[in-house]
Motif scaffolding. Structure first.
Motif, PDB file in Angstrom:
ATOM      1  N   UNK A   1       0.847  -1.187   0.000  1.00 12.85           N
ATOM      2  CA  UNK A   1       0.000   0.000   0.000  1.00 12.85           C
ATOM      3  C   UNK A   1       0.890   1.247   0.000  1.00 12.85           C
ATOM      4  N   UNK A   2       0.469   2.262  -0.737  1.00 13.94           N
ATOM      5  CA  UNK A   2       1.265   3.486  -0.840  1.00 13.94           C
ATOM      6  C   UNK A   2       1.431   4.124   0.539  1.00 13.94           C
ATOM      7  N   UNK A   3       2.683   4.347   0.967  1.00 15.36           N
ATOM      8  CA  UNK A   3       2.916   4.984   2.270  1.00 15.36           C
ATOM      9  C   UNK A   3       2.519   6.464   2.244  1.00 15.36           C
ATOM     10  N   UNK A   4       2.360   7.018   3.423  1.00 15.32           N
ATOM     11  CA  UNK A   4       2.088   8.452   3.534  1.00 15.32           C
ATOM     12  C   UNK A   4       3.257   9.241   2.956  1.00 15.32           C
ATOM     13  N   UNK A   5       2.990  10.421   2.435  1.00 11.05           N
ATOM     14  CA  UNK A   5       4.038  11.234   1.809  1.00 11.05           C
ATOM     15  C   UNK A   5       5.130  11.621   2.806  1.00 11.05           C
ATOM     16  N   UNK A   6       4.798  11.724   4.072  1.00  9.55           N
ATOM     17  CA  UNK A   6       5.781  12.092   5.093  1.00  9.55           C
ATOM     18  C   UNK A   6       6.728  10.937   5.411  1.00  9.55           C
ATOM     19  N   UNK A   7       6.322   9.725   5.080  1.00 10.17           N
ATOM     20  CA  UNK A   7       7.113   8.530   5.374  1.00 10.17           C
ATOM     21  C   UNK A   7       8.337   8.481   4.451  1.00 10.17           C
ATOM     22  N   UNK A   8       9.463   8.048   5.002  1.00 10.84           N
ATOM     23  CA  UNK A   8      10.703   7.962   4.226  1.00 10.84           C
ATOM     24  C   UNK A   8      10.598   6.923   3.110  1.00 10.84           C
ATOM     25  N   UNK A   9       9.754   5.934   3.272  1.00 10.41           N
ATOM     26  CA  UNK A   9       9.617   4.876   2.269  1.00 10.41           C
ATOM     27  C   UNK A   9       8.779   5.304   1.067  1.00 10.41           C
ATOM     28  N   UNK A  10       8.174   6.477   1.121  1.00 11.02           N
ATOM     29  CA  UNK A  10       7.336   6.915   0.004  1.00 11.02           C
ATOM     30  C   UNK A  10       8.163   7.113  -1.262  1.00 11.02           C
ATOM     31  N   UNK A  11       9.369   7.637  -1.140  1.00  8.37           N
ATOM     32  CA  UNK A  11      10.243   7.816  -2.311  1.00  8.37           C
ATOM     33  C   UNK A  11      10.573   6.462  -2.942  1.00  8.37           C
ATOM     34  N   UNK A  12      10.855   5.463  -2.112  1.00 11.95           N
ATOM     35  CA  UNK A  12      11.141   4.120  -2.618  1.00 11.95           C
ATOM     36  C   UNK A  12       9.918   3.551  -3.325  1.00 11.95           C
ATOM     37  N   UNK A  13       8.735   3.761  -2.737  1.00 11.31           N
ATOM     38  CA  UNK A  13       7.499   3.296  -3.367  1.00 11.31           C
ATOM     39  C   UNK A  13       7.310   3.957  -4.727  1.00 11.31           C
ATOM     40  N   UNK A  14       7.626   5.243  -4.841  1.00 13.31           N
ATOM     41  CA  UNK A  14       7.492   5.949  -6.118  1.00 13.31           C
ATOM     42  C   UNK A  14       8.440   5.370  -7.167  1.00 13.31           C
ATOM     43  N   UNK A  15       9.644   4.983  -6.759  1.00 15.88           N
ATOM     44  CA  UNK A  15      10.597   4.374  -7.691  1.00 15.88           C
ATOM     45  C   UNK A  15      10.060   3.045  -8.191  1.00 15.88           C
ATOM     46  N   UNK A  16       9.540   2.216  -7.280  1.00 15.77           N
ATOM     47  CA  UNK A  16       8.951   0.946  -7.687  1.00 15.77           C
ATOM     48  C   UNK A  16       7.770   1.175  -8.626  1.00 15.77           C
ATOM     49  N   UNK A  17       6.938   2.172  -8.327  1.00 18.37           N
ATOM     50  CA  UNK A  17       5.784   2.469  -9.168  1.00 18.37           C
ATOM     51  C   UNK A  17       6.230   2.910 -10.555  1.00 18.37           C
ATOM     52  N   UNK A  18       7.270   3.727 -10.614  1.00 20.28           N
ATOM     53  CA  UNK A  18       7.788   4.185 -11.900  1.00 20.28           C
ATOM     54  C   UNK A  18       8.324   3.019 -12.725  1.00 20.28           C
ATOM     55  N   UNK A  19       9.062   2.113 -12.097  1.00 18.74           N
ATOM     56  CA  UNK A  19       9.604   0.961 -12.812  1.00 18.74           C
ATOM     57  C   UNK A  19       8.513  -0.025 -13.222  1.00 18.74           C
ATOM     58  N   UNK A  20       7.443  -0.102 -12.453  1.00 17.47           N
ATOM     59  CA  UNK A  20       6.363  -1.042 -12.771  1.00 17.47           C
ATOM     60  C   UNK A  20       5.468  -0.529 -13.891  1.00 17.47           C
ATOM     61  N   UNK A  21       5.268   0.779 -13.949  1.00 14.20           N
ATOM     62  CA  UNK A  21       4.290   1.305 -14.910  1.00 14.20           C
ATOM     63  C   UNK A  21       4.878   2.294 -15.911  1.00 14.20           C
ATOM     64  N   UNK A  22       6.127   2.676 -15.744  1.00 18.69           N
ATOM     65  CA  UNK A  22       6.792   3.646 -16.624  1.00 18.69           C
ATOM     66  C   UNK A  22       6.074   4.990 -16.654  1.00 18.69           C
ATOM     67  N   UNK A  23       5.414   5.341 -15.551  1.00 19.58           N
ATOM     68  CA  UNK A  23       4.813   6.663 -15.409  1.00 19.58           C
ATOM     69  C   UNK A  23       4.724   6.981 -13.926  1.00 19.58           C
TER      70      UNK A  23
END
Length: 83
Positions: A45-67
């Motif tokens: 599940x997408x972490x809160x924006x304040x969470x440090x793991x949110x940037x990592x989640x965004x990288x995974x999302x970018x690699x999974x969907x190319x957007x």
């Protein structure tokens, strides 16, 4: 020209220049990376924006969907409209 068209043209050019066995390995590795990132995004599940793991989640999302994630794109559009 759309950025995805340019990306596909570059990809086709690189695959034409690279030998077949190396190109096959590159495609296999890219497929595995996209598949793993898709599974991670599916069950994490997408972490809160304040969470440090949110940037990592965004990288995974970018690699999974190319957007970028829809929420990030919508927030950026809203800031552009307000500003």
């Amino acid at each position: 020209m759309d950025s995805t068209d340019l990306l596909m043209q570059i990809f086709q050019y690189v695959l034409g220049v690279v030998p077949g066995d190396v190109a096959g390995n590159i495609i296999s590795i890219a497929t595995v990376i996209v598949t793993i990132c898709t599974l991670i995004i599916r069950f994490w599940k997408e972490p809160q924006k304040e969470n440090k793991l949110h940037k990592l989640w965004q990288i995974f999302h970018l690699l999974a969907s190319f957007k970028k994630s829809d929420k990030v794109v919508k927030e950026k559009d809203n800031v552009d409209k307000v500003g």
